[in-house]
Motif scaffolding. Structure first.
Motif, PDB file in Angstrom:
ATOM      1  N   SER A 149     -53.616  43.376   6.133  1.00  0.00           N
ATOM      2  CA  SER A 149     -52.363  42.795   5.641  1.00  0.00           C
ATOM      3  C   SER A 149     -52.636  41.349   5.262  1.00  0.00           C
ATOM      4  O   SER A 149     -53.726  40.834   5.528  1.00  0.00           O
ATOM      5  N   GLU A 192     -38.481  55.146  -0.751  1.00  0.00           N
ATOM      6  CA  GLU A 192     -38.417  53.819  -0.111  1.00  0.00           C
ATOM      7  C   GLU A 192     -37.749  53.949   1.258  1.00  0.00           C
ATOM      8  O   GLU A 192     -36.784  54.698   1.419  1.00  0.00           O
ATOM      9  N   THR A 233     -42.241  52.440  13.932  1.00  0.00           N
ATOM     10  CA  THR A 233     -43.226  52.315  12.845  1.00  0.00           C
ATOM     11  C   THR A 233     -44.195  53.493  12.886  1.00  0.00           C
ATOM     12  O   THR A 233     -44.541  54.074  11.851  1.00  0.00           O
ATOM     13  N   PHE A 238     -44.719  56.251   9.858  1.00  0.00           N
ATOM     14  CA  PHE A 238     -45.963  56.497   9.122  1.00  0.00           C
ATOM     15  C   PHE A 238     -46.521  57.899   9.364  1.00  0.00           C
ATOM     16  O   PHE A 238     -47.240  58.435   8.515  1.00  0.00           O
ATOM     17  N   PHE A 252     -48.718  52.122  -1.205  1.00  0.00           N
ATOM     18  CA  PHE A 252     -47.395  51.558  -0.896  1.00  0.00           C
ATOM     19  C   PHE A 252     -47.509  50.065  -0.623  1.00  0.00           C
ATOM     20  O   PHE A 252     -48.587  49.549  -0.323  1.00  0.00           O
ATOM     21  N   ASN A 253     -46.380  49.384  -0.760  1.00  0.00           N
ATOM     22  CA  ASN A 253     -46.270  47.992  -0.319  1.00  0.00           C
ATOM     23  C   ASN A 253     -45.360  47.971   0.898  1.00  0.00           C
ATOM     24  O   ASN A 253     -44.324  48.627   0.899  1.00  0.00           O
ATOM     25  N   MET A 254     -45.778  47.235   1.914  1.00  0.00           N
ATOM     26  CA  MET A 254     -44.925  47.048   3.092  1.00  0.00           C
ATOM     27  C   MET A 254     -44.643  45.550   3.209  1.00  0.00           C
ATOM     28  O   MET A 254     -45.566  44.736   3.198  1.00  0.00           O
ATOM     29  N   GLU A 295     -39.593  46.611   4.849  1.00  0.00           N
ATOM     30  CA  GLU A 295     -39.391  47.496   3.698  1.00  0.00           C
ATOM     31  C   GLU A 295     -40.710  48.187   3.378  1.00  0.00           C
ATOM     32  O   GLU A 295     -41.753  47.528   3.339  1.00  0.00           O
ATOM     33  N   ILE A 296     -40.648  49.494   3.150  1.00  0.00           N
ATOM     34  CA  ILE A 296     -41.841  50.234   2.726  1.00  0.00           C
ATOM     35  C   ILE A 296     -41.539  50.855   1.368  1.00  0.00           C
ATOM     36  O   ILE A 296     -40.578  51.617   1.225  1.00  0.00           O
ATOM     37  N   LYS A 297     -42.336  50.462   0.365  1.00  0.00           N
ATOM     38  CA  LYS A 297     -42.079  50.901  -1.008  1.00  0.00           C
ATOM     39  C   LYS A 297     -43.268  51.705  -1.539  1.00  0.00           C
ATOM     40  O   LYS A 297     -44.247  51.114  -2.011  1.00  0.00           O
TER      41      LYS A 297
END
Ligand SMILES: [Zn+2]
Length: 340
Positions: A172, A237, A264, A268, A280-282, A305-307
């Motif tokens: 990250s 999302e 979390t 996942f 993804f972007n977190m 946010e998870i996208k």
């Protein structure tokens, strides 16, 4: 531009048209890549031997900032980003009076190496991996706050090439800026005015309505709720929100961290069984440092946010700033919750 020993570091430039800042960071061009489109898998295997994030390769990521260790071996490390977009070693200066306004590239840019295991991804993390991860993020959030020149903390994870990651080893990034980006300052103003009007936090009200609506709730525990937001911008999302009036990781006690790890991990696990190894972007959203005090918890709520990056965005999204989402959140929720 700011130069250190002849090297262009970086600078923020302000656009009078959009009232947005852009961070120019030429050094980022030099960063190594082991993810590259269709050759992703192939390159991942070839580069493995040279991966600077592996156990035993610590010399390639010098000046370690902090680590979590167990039985004498590190489990999670934070190091300065070698190809940094920002630096704390330069003065924080701006030229507000000039027509072309700019600010020096002052700030922090760090990498969190989440695991010594090159092949372990976040959906394979056990509870201890997640505790190490969130504990080290909390430590950095607390320590960076001590520098009162920093106003904004950004913590994010880019997973996979389609999400902008350049390295496959799970990591990250942490960035801390000397001012708030426009999107964030607008959001803070909006949340403050909502609180002044209703005496409640906007996100608390949204979560309350989502829980009543039921259809978008994936899971919840005593401290967090996990759901697909009603007006999600991206397919599948998801969002994790504190139900306990927490505004930042800084405020978390051990049981808060533990509950965050549980939800979390649950997310996942569902993510992987539903979507597989999708990019993804977190984004881990904490209240900004600027004006942070005991009242911040009134209007700002900690959230993640998870996208997932399943479908590509194109011209319409770029021009209108309006996303086209092909999966309704209630459909995504249903699929996430299916037993497999
Ligand atoms: Zn590696």
């Amino acid at each position: 531009m700011v130069y250190i020993t002849g090297v262009i570091v970086s600078e923020f430039r302000y656009c009078k048209l959009t009232r947005e800042w852009t961070l120019f960071a030429p050094e980022r061009l030099k960063r190594p890549k082991d993810l590259d489109n269709k050759r992703e898998k192939y390159l991942g295997e070839i580069i493995h031997e040279k991966c600077p994030f592996d156990m035993g390769k610590e010399e390639f990521t010098p000046n370690e900032i902090t680590r979590v260790s167990q039985d004498g071996k590190w489990k999670c490390r934070v190091v300065p980003n070698l190809y940094n977009a920002l630096s704390v070693d330069i003065p924080s200066v701006s030229n507000k009076d000039s027509y072309f306004e700019k600010h020096s590239g002052f700030g922090a840019h760090e990498v969190v190496i989440e695991t010594p295991n090159h092949d372990k991804q976040i959906w394979e993390y056990d509870y201890n991996d997640l505790i190490n991860y969130f504990t080290i993020l909390q430590e950095r959030a607390i320590n960076l706050k001590k520098d009162d020149r920093l106003e904004y903390l950004s913590i994010f994870k880019n997973q996979g090439e389609a999400a902008g990651a350049s390295m496959s080893h799970s990591h990250s990034q942490i960035m801390a800026l000397p001012f708030l980006p426009k999107k964030i300052s607008d959001e803070i103003e909006y949340k403050k005015s909502y609180f002044e009007k209703h005496q409640r936090a906007l996100l608390d009200d949204l979560v309350y309505e989502e829980i009543n609506h039921e259809k978008n709730i994936i899971a919840q525990n005593s401290e967090f709720v996990l759901y697909c937001p009603y007006a999600s911008q991206f397919a599948f999302e998801a969002k994790i929100v504190s139900k306990k009036r927490l505004s930042s990781l800084i405020e978390f006690n051990k049981s808060d961290l533990s509950a965050l790890c549980d939800i979390t991990k649950e997310y996942f696990s569902k993510f992987y069984t539903t979507l597989g190894e999708v990019s993804f972007n977190m984004i881990i959203n904490n209240a900004p440092y600027k004006e942070y005090n005991y009242k911040t918890r009134d209007y700002y709520r900690f959230n993640i946010e998870i996208k997932p990056r399943i479908f590509k965005q194109a011209g319409f999204e770029q021009g209108s700033n309006m996303n086209i989402n092909v999966i309704l959140p209630e459909t995504a929720t249903k699929i996430y919750k299916e037993d497999r």
